[in-house]
Design an enzyme around this catalytic site. Sequence first.
Site, PDB file in Angstrom:
ATOM      1  N   ASP A 100      48.549  -0.445  43.805  1.00 19.06           N
ATOM      2  CA  ASP A 100      49.499  -0.689  42.736  1.00 19.06           C
ATOM      3  C   ASP A 100      50.789  -1.198  43.381  1.00 19.06           C
ATOM      4  O   ASP A 100      51.105  -0.828  44.508  1.00 19.06           O
ATOM      5  CB  ASP A 100      49.727   0.621  41.981  1.00 19.06           C
ATOM      6  CG  ASP A 100      50.293   0.371  40.608  1.00 19.06           C
ATOM      7  OD1 ASP A 100      50.548  -0.798  40.279  1.00 19.06           O
ATOM      8  OD2 ASP A 100      50.487   1.346  39.863  1.00 19.06           O
ATOM      9  N   ASP A 274      42.077   3.489  36.057  1.00 19.05           N
ATOM     10  CA  ASP A 274      42.450   4.513  37.032  1.00 19.05           C
ATOM     11  C   ASP A 274      43.289   5.554  36.322  1.00 19.05           C
ATOM     12  O   ASP A 274      43.895   5.260  35.281  1.00 19.05           O
ATOM     13  CB  ASP A 274      43.326   3.908  38.144  1.00 19.05           C
ATOM     14  CG  ASP A 274      44.719   3.587  37.621  1.00 19.05           C
ATOM     15  OD1 ASP A 274      44.860   2.594  36.881  1.00 19.05           O
ATOM     16  OD2 ASP A 274      45.660   4.352  37.897  1.00 19.05           O
ATOM     17  N   CYS A 312      25.465  19.598  35.717  1.00 17.65           N
ATOM     18  CA  CYS A 312      26.314  18.748  36.565  1.00 17.65           C
ATOM     19  C   CYS A 312      25.790  18.797  38.005  1.00 17.65           C
ATOM     20  O   CYS A 312      25.442  19.865  38.510  1.00 17.65           O
ATOM     21  CB  CYS A 312      27.764  19.199  36.503  1.00 17.65           C
ATOM     22  SG  CYS A 312      28.848  18.238  37.587  1.00 17.65           S
ATOM     23  N   CYS A 314      27.512  18.030  40.728  1.00 18.99           N
ATOM     24  CA  CYS A 314      28.610  18.001  41.709  1.00 18.99           C
ATOM     25  C   CYS A 314      28.504  19.183  42.681  1.00 18.99           C
ATOM     26  O   CYS A 314      27.800  20.156  42.423  1.00 18.99           O
ATOM     27  CB  CYS A 314      29.963  18.015  40.991  1.00 18.99           C
ATOM     28  SG  CYS A 314      30.558  19.663  40.578  1.00 18.99           S
ATOM     29  N   CYS A 317      29.297  22.633  40.898  1.00 18.55           N
ATOM     30  CA  CYS A 317      28.356  23.160  39.904  1.00 18.55           C
ATOM     31  C   CYS A 317      26.991  23.510  40.492  1.00 18.55           C
ATOM     32  O   CYS A 317      26.292  24.359  39.941  1.00 18.55           O
ATOM     33  CB  CYS A 317      28.195  22.164  38.762  1.00 18.55           C
ATOM     34  SG  CYS A 317      29.705  21.988  37.801  1.00 18.55           S
ATOM     35  N   HIS A 343      34.539  18.485  40.877  1.00 20.53           N
ATOM     36  CA  HIS A 343      33.852  18.451  39.585  1.00 20.53           C
ATOM     37  C   HIS A 343      34.460  17.396  38.649  1.00 20.53           C
ATOM     38  O   HIS A 343      33.753  16.595  38.046  1.00 20.53           O
ATOM     39  CB  HIS A 343      33.858  19.819  38.896  1.00 20.53           C
ATOM     40  CG  HIS A 343      33.385  19.701  37.483  1.00 20.53           C
ATOM     41  ND1 HIS A 343      32.044  19.625  37.170  1.00 20.53           N
ATOM     42  CD2 HIS A 343      34.062  19.533  36.319  1.00 20.53           C
ATOM     43  CE1 HIS A 343      31.925  19.435  35.866  1.00 20.53           C
ATOM     44  NE2 HIS A 343      33.133  19.380  35.321  1.00 20.53           N
TER      45      HIS A 343
HETATM   46 ZN   LIG Z   1      30.347  19.831  38.344  1.00 22.45          ZN
END
Ligand SMILES: [Zn+2]
Length: 381
Positions: A100, A274, A312, A314, A317, A343
């Site tokens: 940016d 973003d 999930c 991730c 999780c 997450h």
């Molecule tokens: Zn997660």
Amino acid sequence: MPCWCCNRSSVGCFDLIAEDGAARAGVLHTAHGDVQTPAFMPVGTKASVKSLHPDEVRSLGASIVLGNAYHLHFRPGEELIAELGGLHAFSGWDGPILTDSGGFQVFSLRDTLASVDDDGVTFRSVYDGAAERFTPELAARIQRSLGSDVAMCLDVCAPAGVDRTELEDAVRRTSLWAERQRGADRAAGQLVFGISQGGTDPELRRRSIEEITALDFDGNALGGLAVGEDWAEMLETVGWAAPLLPHFKPRYFMGIGDAAGILEVIARGIDMFDCVLPTRTARTGSALTAGGRLNLRNSRFARDPAPIEDGCDCPACTRFSRAYVRHLVNQDELLGLRLLSLHNLRFVLRLTENARAAIERGEFQAFRVAALARLEQEEVV
Ligand SMILES: [Zn+2]
């Protein structure tokens, strides 16, 4: 599918893979790799996506990250970063980086803004209060030293609710500055995106888009939206403004990262976006989920063995319970912040991946409606 412009998919080319209504799936080719769009760009303002290792950011599915010319100019300085091999080498992220220009920071920190004229903008640095000046030439030089893959033009980002004269000045100066930055030196292989302003004013936004796109940048952004104006009015503006941007170039909506916002701007033809929201939300102890936001500090999670979000994939999780994450955030343990950041970023990146897959199947509209319906169950925290 090779791109329309050179048939070779060179750096700077944008291949449109699929279109579904106004929504698009594409690939932007940069000097440090390809970006599959729609793309969410995690924000690494100070050359770091807060608390995360670059390998973690990559494994969450990010293909491009955002850096910030304003902050890196002041700390540690673009010359120092250039001396150490540029922003990729310095930060350990070898994929695409968009920087940016600093326009948003300069104009959004209203109490540090001193004056703006046709040549540039004078303000006080947030770091030490010293008087500083940004010009389009400096914005180009900083981003050239950083060596980002995509540099953004320095724009005048007017907040919501300013009078029409101020908005008109913002549009006029943004065009003047874009023309100057267009002619400035850039890093090898660096793309430059123009930014249109004009808020939600139909005439000014249209004028800005005409002036900026006439300069033939590698991509185009809608700036000065999601800055506090009415949500419906903002979406209406994106709906007619995005299609005015060149069809075969990437379109970037600056500053949106909530699930509903992402779905709505993709539906209107935006390719890149973003936001600090996923990591900022993590710092407040909250998780983003398909069913809305969860405040993990809440006592109702004290004995909850379930993961933050069922299904999930991730790193938080697949291994930890809500009860454990709640304990960590309530005790200000750093791991709690990291798990929520992992997450939340995975949530937003997966949503974007799924949106892309739905566009490729020609089912984006149904995907969007179903995802928005689930989000409406959102808990207020
Ligand atoms: Zn997660």
